[in-house]
Design a protein around this motif. Structure first.
Motif, PDB file in Angstrom:
ATOM      1  N   TRP A  43     146.152 -71.264 -54.989  1.00  0.00           N
ATOM      2  CA  TRP A  43     145.458 -71.894 -53.859  1.00  0.00           C
ATOM      3  C   TRP A  43     144.046 -71.344 -53.715  1.00  0.00           C
ATOM      4  O   TRP A  43     143.100 -72.093 -53.497  1.00  0.00           O
ATOM      5  N   GLN A  44     143.912 -70.022 -53.832  1.00  0.00           N
ATOM      6  CA  GLN A  44     142.591 -69.408 -53.701  1.00  0.00           C
ATOM      7  C   GLN A  44     141.646 -69.864 -54.812  1.00  0.00           C
ATOM      8  O   GLN A  44     140.453 -70.060 -54.585  1.00  0.00           O
ATOM      9  N   LYS A  45     142.176 -70.051 -56.023  1.00  0.00           N
ATOM     10  CA  LYS A  45     141.349 -70.438 -57.160  1.00  0.00           C
ATOM     11  C   LYS A  45     141.269 -71.952 -57.354  1.00  0.00           C
ATOM     12  O   LYS A  45     140.696 -72.418 -58.342  1.00  0.00           O
ATOM     13  N   LEU A 451     137.610 -68.569 -48.944  1.00  0.00           N
ATOM     14  CA  LEU A 451     137.201 -69.869 -49.452  1.00  0.00           C
ATOM     15  C   LEU A 451     135.696 -70.076 -49.359  1.00  0.00           C
ATOM     16  O   LEU A 451     135.132 -70.923 -50.058  1.00  0.00           O
ATOM     17  N   PHE A 452     135.025 -69.317 -48.490  1.00  0.00           N
ATOM     18  CA  PHE A 452     133.584 -69.479 -48.308  1.00  0.00           C
ATOM     19  C   PHE A 452     132.785 -68.503 -49.169  1.00  0.00           C
ATOM     20  O   PHE A 452     131.552 -68.551 -49.152  1.00  0.00           O
ATOM     21  N   LEU A 453     133.467 -67.640 -49.903  1.00  0.00           N
ATOM     22  CA  LEU A 453     132.782 -66.702 -50.781  1.00  0.00           C
ATOM     23  C   LEU A 453     132.714 -67.277 -52.189  1.00  0.00           C
ATOM     24  O   LEU A 453     133.660 -67.916 -52.663  1.00  0.00           O
ATOM     25  N   LYS A 454     131.625 -67.041 -52.853  1.00  0.00           N
ATOM     26  CA  LYS A 454     131.412 -67.632 -54.175  1.00  0.00           C
ATOM     27  C   LYS A 454     132.353 -67.037 -55.206  1.00  0.00           C
ATOM     28  O   LYS A 454     133.044 -67.766 -55.925  1.00  0.00           O
ATOM     29  N   GLU A 455     132.395 -65.729 -55.311  1.00  0.00           N
ATOM     30  CA  GLU A 455     133.272 -65.052 -56.272  1.00  0.00           C
ATOM     31  C   GLU A 455     133.980 -63.895 -55.568  1.00  0.00           C
ATOM     32  O   GLU A 455     133.619 -62.730 -55.746  1.00  0.00           O
ATOM     33  N   GLY A 457     136.435 -60.941 -54.754  1.00  0.00           N
ATOM     34  CA  GLY A 457     137.144 -59.971 -55.580  1.00  0.00           C
ATOM     35  C   GLY A 457     137.822 -58.928 -54.722  1.00  0.00           C
ATOM     36  O   GLY A 457     138.045 -59.129 -53.521  1.00  0.00           O
ATOM     37  N   GLN A 458     138.118 -57.804 -55.331  1.00  0.00           N
ATOM     38  CA  GLN A 458     138.837 -56.758 -54.614  1.00  0.00           C
ATOM     39  C   GLN A 458     138.038 -56.221 -53.435  1.00  0.00           C
ATOM     40  O   GLN A 458     138.573 -56.005 -52.359  1.00  0.00           O
ATOM     41  N   SER A 459     136.752 -56.021 -53.624  1.00  0.00           N
ATOM     42  CA  SER A 459     135.920 -55.485 -52.543  1.00  0.00           C
ATOM     43  C   SER A 459     135.855 -56.455 -51.370  1.00  0.00           C
ATOM     44  O   SER A 459     135.816 -56.030 -50.206  1.00  0.00           O
ATOM     45  N   SER A 460     135.835 -57.751 -51.633  1.00  0.00           N
ATOM     46  CA  SER A 460     135.783 -58.750 -50.556  1.00  0.00           C
ATOM     47  C   SER A 460     137.054 -58.725 -49.722  1.00  0.00           C
ATOM     48  O   SER A 460     137.005 -58.803 -48.497  1.00  0.00           O
ATOM     49  N   ILE A 461     138.202 -58.598 -50.371  1.00  0.00           N
ATOM     50  CA  ILE A 461     139.475 -58.599 -49.666  1.00  0.00           C
ATOM     51  C   ILE A 461     139.659 -57.309 -48.879  1.00  0.00           C
ATOM     52  O   ILE A 461     140.121 -57.321 -47.733  1.00  0.00           O
ATOM     53  N   PHE A 462     139.264 -56.185 -49.475  1.00  0.00           N
ATOM     54  CA  PHE A 462     139.413 -54.911 -48.779  1.00  0.00           C
ATOM     55  C   PHE A 462     138.476 -54.845 -47.585  1.00  0.00           C
ATOM     56  O   PHE A 462     138.764 -54.231 -46.583  1.00  0.00           O
TER      57      PHE A 462
END
Length: 462
Positions: A43-45, A451-455, A457-462
């Motif tokens: 779903w995320q991808k 969904l609003f972030l371009k790429e 990753g782990q840093s975004s989720i944390f």
């Protein structure tokens, strides 16, 4: 049951439950959504693993060719750890055995405080004194990314389920294992203790309590009936999860000391006996392979020879050398066999099969125990209906935890209780409830924000 025995069970159940309630809720909540880890990742991808399984052709040779543009591949060892979804893998490339290739790369000086030994991260490129690479590869998109960039919400919830993000916590005392795993194992053990004492507490009235629910009575009665009824319904499920959770966590925590004690530190022998891996050392001969080898054709032929099974690991030893070997590990599909492990060792130069164990026909004691624990814990043997049932039972487990916190609070909210203790009980219960009830909106907000972030990753989720 006499009063003394009842009080022992009651206070033991209450204390053990209130100690672990917040952590246990996080584990249950994250674990429930982890049953749909692949679905959340898809779903995320914005993709579909169902369609990808039918349309994706796994091109292993293309991965090697891509690595060959940046590294000389002669004499290297490769590992492909294939995901269950069938369209992705974690790829590891080790340093070459060829001394001429090694001379092309100078060791990097170690930084102050850097641990000695091979780097454990999943980044791509060289680390320390090794010309190595490790990354995640999507066969459908034909894209490679390091672990941090390939990290998604499904992976986060799965790892949060056993508190892996807390492994970054460094304590002043060395406990011999990552903090997150230790906390998860301790929580699972106390949870098992709380389950047994709870069952013994209600054993004499288990039938009557099962059919008792008074929603229009006082709040303490409502929470007690809800806690008891759902607890009785869920007991087999929660007991299975507590036992298998303890086994999985304790196994990972105790593996290192067990290896040192029983196997004199020979980790390769432990892996061979536990996971059925081939630990044979194949000598590098400095003689080029006489004929070209088509890895994709070999994998396709092997898959056709293993009906009812899936490949789990593909290893290459001494790439492009006359002593090149390909090792394939496989596991049976749940509908074909509940337990088993397969191993194929293939020598390339003369097309000799040195070992051939079929996963659907071979099952050791270790395979049976391991399969029983893993299948019961992950619910991967009954398709989507079973995962839905596991998900519902997991969410109901969260309701049991919440009702237990309310019971603890209401039972102590009495006029005879000193004001100081009442304030402490109020804030303790509210902190626990805040931690538990914030999981749903925070998870929903994070999934939407990604969904609003371009790429992401782990840093975004944390």
């Amino acid at each position: 049951m006499n009063n003394r025995t009842y009080n022992i069970y009651f206070h033991t159940h209450t204390v053990s439950g209130i100690i672990i309630c917040a952590v246990l809720f996080v584990m249950f909540f994250a674990g429930s959504f982890s049953f749909f880890k692949d679905d959340i990742a898809a779903w995320q991808k914005n993709t579909s693993y169902v369609t990808a399984r039918q349309t994706t052709t796994r091109d292993f040779s293309a991965v090697l060719d891509s690595l060959g543009r940046h590294h000389p591949l002669k004499g290297r060892d490769f590992e492909f750890f294939l995901n269950k979804n069938g369209v992705a893998a974690y790829v590891s490339m080790l340093p070459s055995h060829d001394s001429l290739v090694k001379k092309q790369f100078k060791p990097k000086p170690k930084k102050a405080g850097e641990e000695h030994g091979r780097r454990r991260g999943r980044g791509r490129g060289r680390g320390g004194d090794e010309d190595a690479a490790s990354f995640a590869y999507d066969f459908g998109r034909k894209q490679a990314a390091d672990y941090e960039k390939a990290y998604d919400m499904g992976e986060f919830l799965y790892r949060l389920h056993f508190l892996a993000p807390l492994n970054f916590v460094r304590l002043p005392v060395n406990l011999g294992a990552p903090f997150g795993y230790l906390l998860a194992g301790l929580t699972a053990f106390i949870f098992l203790f709380a389950l047994i004492t709870g069952l013994l507490l209600h054993w004499q009235k288990i039938v009557s309590n099962f059919f008792t629910f008074r929603p229009f009575s006082k709040w303490k009665t409502v929470w007690t009936d809800l806690h008891t009824a759902l607890g009785v319904i869920q007991f087999p499920f929660q007991f299975v999860f507590a036992v298998t959770g303890v086994v999985l966590i304790v196994n990972s925590v105790l593996l290192v000391p067990f290896t040192q004690l029983a196997y004199q530190g020979n980790r390769e022998q432990v892996e061979s006996e536990l996971y059925g891996t081939d630990t044979t050392k194949y000598a590098y001969t400095y003689t080029p392979l006489a004929a070209p080898f088509d890895l994709n054709e070999f994998v396709s032929r092997t898959e056709r020879q293993l009906p009812g099974a899936r490949l789990t690991r593909l290893a290459i030893r001494n790439y492009q050398d006359a002593n090149m070997h390909v090792i394939v590990q496989s596991a049976p599909l749940a509908e074909a066999s509940f337990a088993g492990s397969g191993l194929l060792v293939y020598r390339v130069r003369d097309q000799a099969v040195l070992a051939d164990t079929r996963p659907t026909a071979h099952s050791t004691y270790v395979d049976k125990v391991s399969a029983l624990v893993h299948h019961l814990h992950f619910g991967d043997f009954g398709g989507r209906p079973l995962r839905l049932m596991y998900f519902v039972l997991g969410v109901l487990g969260c309701v049991v935890i919440i009702s237990g916190i309310f019971i603890w609070l209401v039972a102590r909210d009495k006029a005879s209780t000193p004001a100081r203790e009442r304030r402490f009980n109020f804030w303790t219960a509210n902190i626990f409830l805040g931690v538990c009830l914030s999981m749903l909106p925070v998870t929903a907000f994070t999934m939407i924000a990604l969904l609003f972030l371009k790429e992401p990753g782990q840093s975004s989720i944390f």
